[in-house]
Design a protein around this motif. Structure first.
Motif, PDB file in Angstrom:
ATOM      1  N   ASP A 195       0.812  -1.217   0.000  1.00  0.00           N
ATOM      2  CA  ASP A 195       0.000   0.000   0.000  1.00  0.00           C
ATOM      3  C   ASP A 195       0.848   1.271   0.000  1.00  0.00           C
ATOM      4  OD1 ASP A 195       1.003   0.097   2.551  1.00  0.00           O
ATOM      5  OD2 ASP A 195      -0.930   0.422   3.536  1.00  0.00           O
ATOM      6  N   TYR A 196       2.119   1.132  -0.318  1.00  0.00           N
ATOM      7  CA  TYR A 196       3.070   2.244  -0.427  1.00  0.00           C
ATOM      8  C   TYR A 196       3.417   2.848   0.924  1.00  0.00           C
ATOM      9  CZ  TYR A 196       5.779   5.320  -3.460  1.00  0.00           C
ATOM     10  OH  TYR A 196       6.804   5.951  -4.116  1.00  0.00           O
ATOM     11  N   SER A 197       3.222   2.093   1.987  1.00  0.00           N
ATOM     12  CA  SER A 197       3.747   2.512   3.285  1.00  0.00           C
ATOM     13  C   SER A 197       5.246   2.249   3.311  1.00  0.00           C
ATOM     14  CB  SER A 197       3.069   1.741   4.420  1.00  0.00           C
ATOM     15  OG  SER A 197       1.720   2.120   4.558  1.00  0.00           O
ATOM     16  N   PRO A 198       6.041   3.170   3.896  1.00  0.00           N
ATOM     17  CA  PRO A 198       7.495   2.992   3.916  1.00  0.00           C
ATOM     18  C   PRO A 198       7.917   2.002   4.999  1.00  0.00           C
ATOM     19  CG  PRO A 198       6.899   5.032   5.011  1.00  0.00           C
ATOM     20  CD  PRO A 198       5.618   4.463   4.488  1.00  0.00           C
ATOM     21  N   TRP A 199       8.864   1.140   4.654  1.00  0.00           N
ATOM     22  CA  TRP A 199       9.403   0.146   5.588  1.00  0.00           C
ATOM     23  C   TRP A 199      10.902   0.326   5.722  1.00  0.00           C
ATOM     24  CZ3 TRP A 199       7.048  -4.178   8.075  1.00  0.00           C
ATOM     25  CH2 TRP A 199       5.673  -4.311   7.855  1.00  0.00           C
ATOM     26  N   LEU A 200      11.396   0.052   6.924  1.00  0.00           N
ATOM     27  CA  LEU A 200      12.830  -0.011   7.184  1.00  0.00           C
ATOM     28  C   LEU A 200      13.166  -1.490   7.365  1.00  0.00           C
ATOM     29  CD1 LEU A 200      12.035   2.770   9.460  1.00  0.00           C
ATOM     30  CD2 LEU A 200      14.108   3.090   8.142  1.00  0.00           C
ATOM     31  N   VAL A 201      13.910  -2.018   6.406  1.00  0.00           N
ATOM     32  CA  VAL A 201      14.238  -3.440   6.389  1.00  0.00           C
ATOM     33  C   VAL A 201      15.725  -3.619   6.681  1.00  0.00           C
ATOM     34  CG1 VAL A 201      12.366  -3.962   4.792  1.00  0.00           C
ATOM     35  CG2 VAL A 201      14.608  -3.378   3.875  1.00  0.00           C
ATOM     36  N   GLY A 202      16.162  -4.842   6.821  1.00  0.00           N
ATOM     37  CA  GLY A 202      17.569  -5.087   7.112  1.00  0.00           C
ATOM     38  C   GLY A 202      18.480  -4.601   6.011  1.00  0.00           C
ATOM     39  N   ALA A 203      19.684  -4.227   6.398  1.00  0.00           N
ATOM     40  CA  ALA A 203      20.653  -3.698   5.430  1.00  0.00           C
ATOM     41  C   ALA A 203      21.016  -4.718   4.370  1.00  0.00           C
ATOM     42  CB  ALA A 203      21.911  -3.235   6.165  1.00  0.00           C
ATOM     43  N   ASN A 204      20.816  -5.991   4.660  1.00  0.00           N
ATOM     44  CA  ASN A 204      21.169  -7.043   3.704  1.00  0.00           C
ATOM     45  C   ASN A 204      20.037  -7.390   2.748  1.00  0.00           C
ATOM     46  OD1 ASN A 204      23.771  -7.342   4.790  1.00  0.00           O
ATOM     47  ND2 ASN A 204      23.025  -8.752   6.370  1.00  0.00           N
ATOM     48  N   ALA A 205      18.883  -6.771   2.893  1.00  0.00           N
ATOM     49  CA  ALA A 205      17.771  -7.049   1.980  1.00  0.00           C
ATOM     50  C   ALA A 205      18.166  -6.630   0.564  1.00  0.00           C
ATOM     51  CB  ALA A 205      16.531  -6.291   2.435  1.00  0.00           C
TER      52      ALA A 205
END
Length: 399
Positions: A368-378
């Motif tokens: 839904d275009y919400s921003p996510w903070l994912v792992g640096a290795n993604a």
């Protein structure tokens, strides 16, 4: 062979237009460089005075570091005088978007070494299906710089989507100046049919619309969006004002009630974002309060706030009644309300799963275009499964 760099200011359509020039130069055998290129292309914006000023500064900066600079896009078509006085190595290209790549490439000069299709320089592929606008909002300069509405053939659009998928793009964004005006009458396509056909493209994993006017959010489009599984649950629908009097003065062709009624079927399922102009000449404090209320009633989250800026050639070119400080204060209030609405939506993601398209290291956007903070290795460019763990000021923290 020449080396070149391309940069753009403004909207997603500007990005597509800049890439069209880039793709043509690559096809003609030239080399793209981040630094030290011979040629710079600056695709400009003119939506506000600030956008024109930024475009001039970008062109001036490029003129100091490149042998030749081509100023293209909306700013070049509206305000060529804004680029007067720049060095002689700057060429202002005041042409329609369809004509610009060939003009720039012809001036740079082909070297007779045609390369393969250039992959887009961003993770998600923006595919322009329509350009121009045949309406005349009182504040808007787009019809002057882009011309009347016109659409690409469905065959050309679908072929480009297929090509972008083959290049490895996971997500395609259908974009245009007035996307809902899309028509290929010969082939019998409107936007809902195009959405269905694009959504059935083998290998495409996510389809998104860039922006659509509320008048085009009709039953057929809503059903197409809901029934196409890969369509992102996000829709960007410009409001511009939440006050009927201001909307009439803007020439916007809808009322607040109509805006709310057309969005109602999507509110529970879709993340709804928007554009709003603050400080339009007829906007007083009561009208602005109505805008805040309408944004809340519509369930809008992210709102792109633009201070009103009179544009030459428009009906309100001579009007700028609201003081700059008032515009600034209203803009800050609306951005604060928007941020609160975003955070509230992000909190609903805690403990829930989503697929995030990683578009830069450690960050990406959900369905839904919400921003996510994912792992640096993604891996950048891939869709990764996540679960919401917490919320920060910048987005949802993935577990």
């Amino acid at each position: 062979m020449a080396s070149f760099s391309v940069r753009f200011l403004g909207c997603k359509v500007s990005h597509v237009d800049a890439h069209d020039v880039r793709e043509r130069l690559l096809a003609d055998g030239h080399t793209e460089l981040d630094d030290g290129a011979d040629v710079a292309v600056v695709n400009t914006c003119c939506v506000t005075n600030e956008a024109v000023s930024k475009s001039r500064k970008e062109a001036a900066r490029a003129a100091r570091t490149h042998r030749r600079v081509y100023v293209t896009g909306c700013g070049a078509n509206l305000a060529a005088e804004a680029f007067a006085g720049l060095p002689d190595n700057v060429t202002v290209v005041a042409r329609r978007s369809e004509e610009t790549p060939a003009f720039v490439a012809g001036d740079v000069g082909a070297i007779g070494c045609v390369q393969a299709d250039a992959r887009l320089d961003r993770v998600r592929a923006f595919v322009k299906v329509q350009d121009g606008c045949s309406f005349s909002c009182a504040f808007c300069v787009i019809p002057l710089v882009r011309g009347a509405s016109r659409s690409r053939t469905a065959g050309a659009v679908l072929a480009e989507i297929r090509r972008r998928v083959e290049q490895g793009h996971r997500e395609v964004v259908l974009t245009g100046i007035n996307l809902g005006c899309y028509r290929d009458r010969t082939a019998g396509y409107d936007l809902p049919r195009l959405v269905r056909e694009a959504g059935a493209m083998p290998g495409l994993e996510r389809l998104r619309l860039s922006s659509i006017e509320i008048n085009h959010v009709n039953d057929a489009l809503v059903v197409a969006l809901r029934e196409t599984p890969i369509v992102s649950r996000h829709l960007h629908v410009p409001l511009q004002s939440g006050d009927d009097g201001v909307l009439r003065a803007m020439g916007r062709r809808y009322t607040v009630a109509a805006y709310l009624r057309r969005l109602a079927p999507l509110q529970d399922e879709f993340n709804l974002t928007s554009d709003v102009i603050v400080g339009f000449p007829t906007e007083d404090e009561r009208a602005f309060a109505n805008t805040l209320r309408t944004a809340r009633d519509a369930g809008l989250t992210k709102i792109h706030v633009f201070p009103y800026s009179p544009r030459p050639g428009t009906a309100t070119a001579a009007d700028d009644a609201v003081p700059p400080q008032v515009k600034k204060e209203r803009g800050a209030r609306l951005r604060a309300a928007s941020h609160d609405a975003c955070v509230a939506r992000w909190r609903t993601k805690i403990g829930r799963d989503d697929l995030v398209l990683v578009d830069r290291p450690g960050r990406g956007y959900g369905d839904d275009y919400s921003p996510w903070l994912v792992g640096a290795n993604a891996p950048v460019g891939e869709l990764v499964g996540v679960r919401g763990a917490a919320v920060s000021e910048e987005g949802i923290l993935a577990a």
